[in-house]
Design an enzyme around this catalytic site. Structure first.
Site: not given
Ligand code: PGA
Length: 266
Positions: A34, A36, A115, A117, A185, A191, A229
């Protein structure tokens, strides 16, 4: 029914029993990147090219919408293309939206939906996620539906209830074992560098597996990804956990060497 000897790789008796009982997913793992809202056109092209043609896992990369075209051309045949969201409408006066049929036409086979976000910065509800998923399924896309609890919800011990409620409301009746992938997640692990413990991951993936078993036919074929992460140095043990059928990778998918190490770990 498959017999032990039908499997190309040697299997342990316990694995054979799980396969026989339909408790274990025998497909390749799915590693989804992803990206982003990162990078520019040149970065997107270079990253797609650097990934080569991995064969040990199913790999999908999800660049920003405006980079889909360049990535579709730069990536190898062996890597699938995905988007990070889609509209809940097919066309019309919806300024700024991108529809599932448009994504399909760009060469996408996957779309990430719900997601955290999107759920938090765009106030997307599970009901809207289900509407989007219906459109995505009708367009022939595989939906990666994301679920996960916040830190407060985990501290209060209600994480299982939160995730099963999200699943119940976000998965539409158009979903089946071929067009649905779930990504667990935990919001507090995205993140942040904090990864859920292996026990947290195992427990939640078992809860999700049980939920799917009750709701959908042939549910053992539905892949459940872990995200939050995932890095080159923790991917191997996460991907080896029961019911972990792949990973949804954010930050580490932006660096070819790290993402390739994660793919290798699958
Ligand atoms: P990350 O993000 O690996 O940077 O924690 C995962 C995601 O948001 O899909």
């Amino acid at each position: 029914m498959k017999l032990w000897g039908d499997y190309k790789h040697p299997v342990l008796p316990c694995q054979a029993l799980m396969m026989y009982e339909g408790l274990m997913n025998t497909q390749k793992k799915l590693i989804a990147g992803n990206w982003k809202m990162n990078g520019n056109l040149a970065d997107a092209k270079a990253l797609a090219e650097a990934l080569g043609n991995p064969s040990n896992a199913d790999v999908c990369i999800c660049p920003p919408y405006v980079h889909l075209g360049v990535v579709a051309t730069a990536k190898s045949q062996g890597i699938a293309l995905g988007a990070q969201d889609c509209s809940l409408k097919d066309n019309g006066a919806f300024t700024g939206d991108i529809s599932a049929p448009m994504l399909k036409e760009m060469g996408c086979s996957y779309v990430i939906l719900g997601h955290s976000e999107r759920r938090s910065y765009h106030a997307e509800s599970s009901t809207q996620v289900a509407e989007k998923a219906k459109k995505a399924h009708a367009a022939g896309l595989v939906t990666i539906i994301c679920v996960g609890e916040t830190e407060e919800e985990r501290v209060s011990g209600i994480q299982n209830q939160v995730v099963t409620t999200q699943l119940a409301k976000s998965i539409p009746d158009t979903a089946n074992a071929q067009n649905l992938v779930i990504a667990y997640e935990p919001v507090w692990a995205i993140g942040t560098g904090k990864t859920a413990t292996l026990d947290d991951i195992k427990d939640m993936h078992a809860v999700i597996r049980e939920f799917l078993k009750e709701k959908l036919d042939n549910s053992s074929a539905i892949r459940i990804l872990y995200g939050g992460s995932v890095k080159a140095d923790n991917a191997k043990e996460i991907l080896a956990a029961p019911n972990v059928d792949g990973a949804l990778v954010g930050g580490a998918s932006l660096k070819a060497d790290q993402f390739l190490t994660i793919i290798d770990a699958a």
